[in-house]
Design an enzyme around this catalytic site. Structure first.
Site, PDB file in Angstrom:
ATOM      1  N   ASP A 414      62.097  18.635-100.219  1.00 42.71           N
ATOM      2  CA  ASP A 414      62.580  18.590-101.673  1.00 42.71           C
ATOM      3  C   ASP A 414      61.953  18.483-103.009  1.00 42.71           C
ATOM      4  O   ASP A 414      60.609  18.123-102.301  1.00 42.71           O
ATOM      5  CB  ASP A 414      63.405  17.624-101.807  1.00 42.71           C
ATOM      6  CG  ASP A 414      65.116  17.309-102.141  1.00 42.71           C
ATOM      7  OD1 ASP A 414      64.795  18.356-103.347  1.00 42.71           O
ATOM      8  OD2 ASP A 414      65.783  16.789-101.674  1.00 42.71           O
ATOM      9  N   GLU A 417      59.511  19.601-109.264  1.00 48.13           N
ATOM     10  CA  GLU A 417      59.832  19.684-110.031  1.00 48.13           C
ATOM     11  C   GLU A 417      59.629  18.576-111.477  1.00 48.13           C
ATOM     12  O   GLU A 417      59.111  19.510-112.779  1.00 48.13           O
ATOM     13  CB  GLU A 417      62.018  20.730-110.344  1.00 48.13           C
ATOM     14  CG  GLU A 417      61.917  21.426-109.450  1.00 48.13           C
ATOM     15  CD  GLU A 417      62.450  20.029-108.609  1.00 48.13           C
ATOM     16  OE1 GLU A 417      63.129  21.419-107.829  1.00 48.13           O
ATOM     17  OE2 GLU A 417      62.331  19.379-108.434  1.00 48.13           O
ATOM     18  N   ASP A 480      71.382  21.053-106.425  1.00 51.20           N
ATOM     19  CA  ASP A 480      72.455  19.625-107.126  1.00 51.20           C
ATOM     20  C   ASP A 480      73.750  20.622-107.538  1.00 51.20           C
ATOM     21  O   ASP A 480      73.699  20.123-108.812  1.00 51.20           O
ATOM     22  CB  ASP A 480      72.101  18.835-107.756  1.00 51.20           C
ATOM     23  CG  ASP A 480      71.308  18.072-106.836  1.00 51.20           C
ATOM     24  OD1 ASP A 480      70.636  18.475-105.266  1.00 51.20           O
ATOM     25  OD2 ASP A 480      70.242  17.055-107.262  1.00 51.20           O
TER      26      ASP A 480
END
Length: 773
Positions: A414, A417, A480
């Site tokens: 995860d 970024e 998401d």
């Protein structure tokens, strides 16, 4: 980034210098170089004035031409840069005369006009694909910052796709896009996976070979051009010839990398604890027990955030309060046939025991003054692992290796970024270029570890961030999304766009991530999710086990999971195409039907491989409108046929959706529906749909690991059909969908079934003669 103020003028503070002629041309056997002044050379005094733009053309492989545009050559190269593969050498032809200069690689040529007009064209088959004309290429100064800009022509009716996983309309025309990774969800112009590659339906694609920020104006600033620009004094881009969209993807991924093969178990259903939920071993066991009690096949269980202690992410240590015996628990779960996935990220909280270790050894990103870079967004005082340091890569991998020793099978990588710019990397990498490329290094470290420890073909990630080349390290999921029908559609658009950017596998959170979906959204999303490359039940702050919605959700999940598992002989083959050809498993309609203009804009339906059309339902009532290309298509679930080209409007229950089989398809159906890893050839049923009178086709039964189990050949000639296997296969059969049992049938036992004629083959082959019931 826009530089102009309408057609005639530049924006305030912008100075643009554009080539006006190919003044001087040099060549060698491998390259063509053009020196292009930005003003007419009318007398010798003009030769003392600049700028002069240098354009150098080469070819890394046949049908691909690289263009390097340079203003100042003395600028040091900015690293990192994605290394490109060279799968086959290009044989280049160069010709220069008074009228033009041409470099040719395969079927693709670049041609510069000589004389008073600046013109650079890319041609194939005697046709101009695109080109750069007057005032298109430029070196630009804007407020003290230098840029290089290019604008390539876009013809009438031509469409642009790709540029990574973008959640707006699939066709990029009219959009402004910045290639800059951001943690922005799935409902804005931001994206987790940015790729400076676009594909057109005009026979070519373009890859800007730059790891930093690339700004695009796609038929926006200039309505007839695709503009791309980078900061600095040079730019390199590659034009990739097709002619078909599939050919373009094959060549692009040959250069930038193709997805690895994945283990068969990864194609089954994944169940997660969800993101911000509280759980322990009893909770996990109750989920798994509940799935088993309801006959819901489950392949992977994923532990998200709170397998570690709060405030200590990441320390890669199980929270002893919730999991007092991790090795024993994992052993018990694996005894139930489950693979195990753990959530990780590349951030180290200052409350983690690993923070001091990373600080002392130089494993964490530092500011330019030598301090550890830290921030409070996500974890208090978090630091970021510096993957440009080989020792830090080893350190991070060793922490994960201990979890593999414990029984973990894979990781959800995860985040990655929000990578800052005010830092100094161990190897001196440019922070602006590392912002996107960080995702590549992060996922590479983890995937390489899994391949070393588990072997090639048995490594898999669940990754969110990506940049060019990261398709090598699958799987990637959408991030998401909102738990709504709109969020479901956004996710689909993102996945289709990513597939046209070189990524072969893709997944999403079934039911959406943000918020708790209502039962209708969840059930519709289940059907879509199980007809995706990979399928995961996951949410934000709420669980995603189906029985919390209603009992019908349980039935819907059971039916579509079992359908996917029966389709594994087919999915194994198209997964192999992702690895060998760079073709996505989930394909926009335009990829399979580039000559059908009605497919150009379709982004609410897709092809699962080359044979199955899927139209997810985005309404509680079940109303759906979708397009069918030419031919007689058959509903896989209903058995009903419909002939295209045409638009269809239908209403579906929660146990159904438009799932149509392409005419002439031989669809292999597996004999097992409770697990994804089985012998796909044994007991396989070859379902033949709307075959033409004359045909010869082969159906390859391939495991996701690339092993060829069998090849079946179907031959039809008038009234005779013959089906043969290339090796002994136990208990295989042929189902003539919607057809009566013909007579005679040689080498088979025939029986009637609801869908048509089931012909169970005796060893070797079967032959069906026309004329009879």
């Amino acid at each position: 980034m826009k530089f102009t103020d309408g057609y005639w003028t530049l924006r305030d503070g912008v100075e643009a210098s554009c080539p006006v002629e190919a003044y001087h041309v040099t060549s060698d056997p491998d390259s063509l170089t053009v020196m292009a002044p930005v003003r007419r050379i009318k007398h010798p005094g003009d030769l003392t004035l600049g700028p002069v733009v240098t354009v150098r053309c080469t070819s890394p492989m046949p049908d691909v031409i690289a263009v390097e545009i340079t203003h100042f050559k003395g600028v040091r190269p900015r690293e990192p840069e994605l290394p490109l593969d060279a799968p086959e050498p290009a044989s280049v032809e160069v010709s220069v005369d008074a009228g033009e200069a041409v470099l040719t690689s395969g079927a693709l040529s670049v041609r510069f006009a000589r004389g008073d007009t600046w013109r650079m064209d890319f041609l194939a088959g005697g046709r101009v694909l695109t080109g750069s004309g007057a005032n298109a290429m430029a070196v630009i100064e804007d407020g003290g910052q230098s840029y290089v800009r290019e604008q390539l022509d876009l013809g009438v009716g031509q469409h642009v796709y790709g540029l990574g996983e973008r959640f707006g309309p699939l066709v990029r025309n009219g959009q402004s896009v910045d290639i800059w990774n951001a943690d922005g969800g799935t409902s804005t112009e931001q994206a987790y996976k940015n790729v400076p590659f676009y594909l057109t339906d005009a026979g070519y694609g373009v890859f800007v070979h730059d790891s930093g920020k690339v700004s695009y104006e796609v038929a926006s600033e200039a309505a007839t051009r695709v503009q791309f620009s980078v900061a600095g004094q040079s730019m390199r881009y590659l034009v990739v010839h097709g002619p078909t969209p599939k050919d373009i993807l094959r060549r692009y991924t040959a250069l930038t990398g193709r997805p690895a093969r994945l283990p068969a178990w990864s194609y089954g259903l994944w169940l997660s604890t969800s993101f911000m939920t509280t759980y322990d071993e009893d909770t996990v066991s109750s989920f798994i027990d509940g799935m088993a009690e309801r006959n819901l096949p489950l392949s992977v269980f994923h532990f998200d955030c709170f397998w570690m202690r709060e405030y200590q992410w990441c320390d890669f240590t199980w929270d002893p309060r919730a999991f007092p015996d991790p090795p024993g628990m994992l052993k018990r779960l694996k005894a139930r046939g489950l693979s195990i996935c753990l959530w990780i990220n590349p951030y180290i909280s200052q409350l983690s025991p690993l923070f001091a270790e990373g600080q002392e050894n130089g494993y964490l990103l530092r500011r330019t003054n030598g301090d550890i870079w830290q921030g409070d967004q996500w974890q208090p005082g978090l630091a970021i692992v510096d993957f440009t340091n080989p020792a830090a890569r080893t350190w991070f991998a060793d922490k994960l290796g201990a979890l593999l020793d414990m029984g973990v099978d894979c990781f959800k990588t995860d985040f990655g970024e929000r990578i800052p710019l005010d830092v100094a990397y161990f190897d001196g990498s440019d922070p602006e270029r590392m912002h996107n490329h960080y995702a590549y290094l992060y996922n590479q470290v983890v995937f390489d570890l899994l391949e070393r420890r588990r072997g090639r073909g048995d490594a898999v990630l669940f990754a969110r961030a990506a940049s060019p080349g990261t398709q090598r390290f699958p799987v990637h999921w959408s991030g998401d999304g909102e738990a709504t029908f709109a969020g479901m559609a956004q996710s689909l658009r993102g996945g289709l766009s990513l597939g046209l950017s070189g990524f072969g596998y893709w997944s999403h959170d079934i039911g959406g991530f943000i918020g708790l979906p209502d039962a209708a959204v969840f059930k519709r999303w289940v059907a879509f999710g199980l007809l995706s490359s990979h399928s995961r039940l996951h949410g934000g702050d709420s669980y995603r086990v189906p029985w919390i919605f209603d009992e019908e959700a349980v039935r819907v999940l059971r039916d579509f999971t079992r359908l996917k598992l029966r389709l594994m002989p087919y999915l194994g083959r198209i997964a192999d195409e992702a690895h060998t050809d760079g073709l996505p498993m989930m394909r926009p309609m335009v990829l399979e039907f580039p000559d059908d203009p009605s497919c150009a804009y379709l982004d609410t339906q897709y092809m699962l491989g080359d044979a199955l059309l899927v139209a997810p339902v985005f309404s509680a009532e079940g109303d759906v409108r979708y397009y069918i290309p030419e031919g007689r298509w058959t509903g896989l679930l209903s058995g009903e046929t419909v002939t295209g080209p045409r638009w269809v409007e239908e209403r579906h229950g929660f146990d159904s959706l438009p799932l149509l089989v392409r005419p002439g398809t031989v669809l292999p159906f597996g004999a097992v529906d409770d697990r994804p890893d089985y012998d796909y050839a044994t007991g396989v049923v070859l379902r033949i749909y709307s075959p033409p009178e004359s045909m010869r086709t082969t159906t390859r039964i391939v495991t996701p690991g690339g092993e060829l189990s069998a090849v079946f050949t179907v031959e039809r000639d008038g009234g005779r059909t013959r089906v043969t296997a290339d090796r002994p296969v136990r208990d295989w059969a042929v189902l003539l969908v919607g057809e009566p049992v013909p007579a005679p049938v040689h080498g088979a036992v025939a029986e009637r079934v609801a869908e048509g004629a089931l012909l169970r083959a005796l060893p070797g082959a079967l032959t069906i003669e026309a004329g009879g019931e």
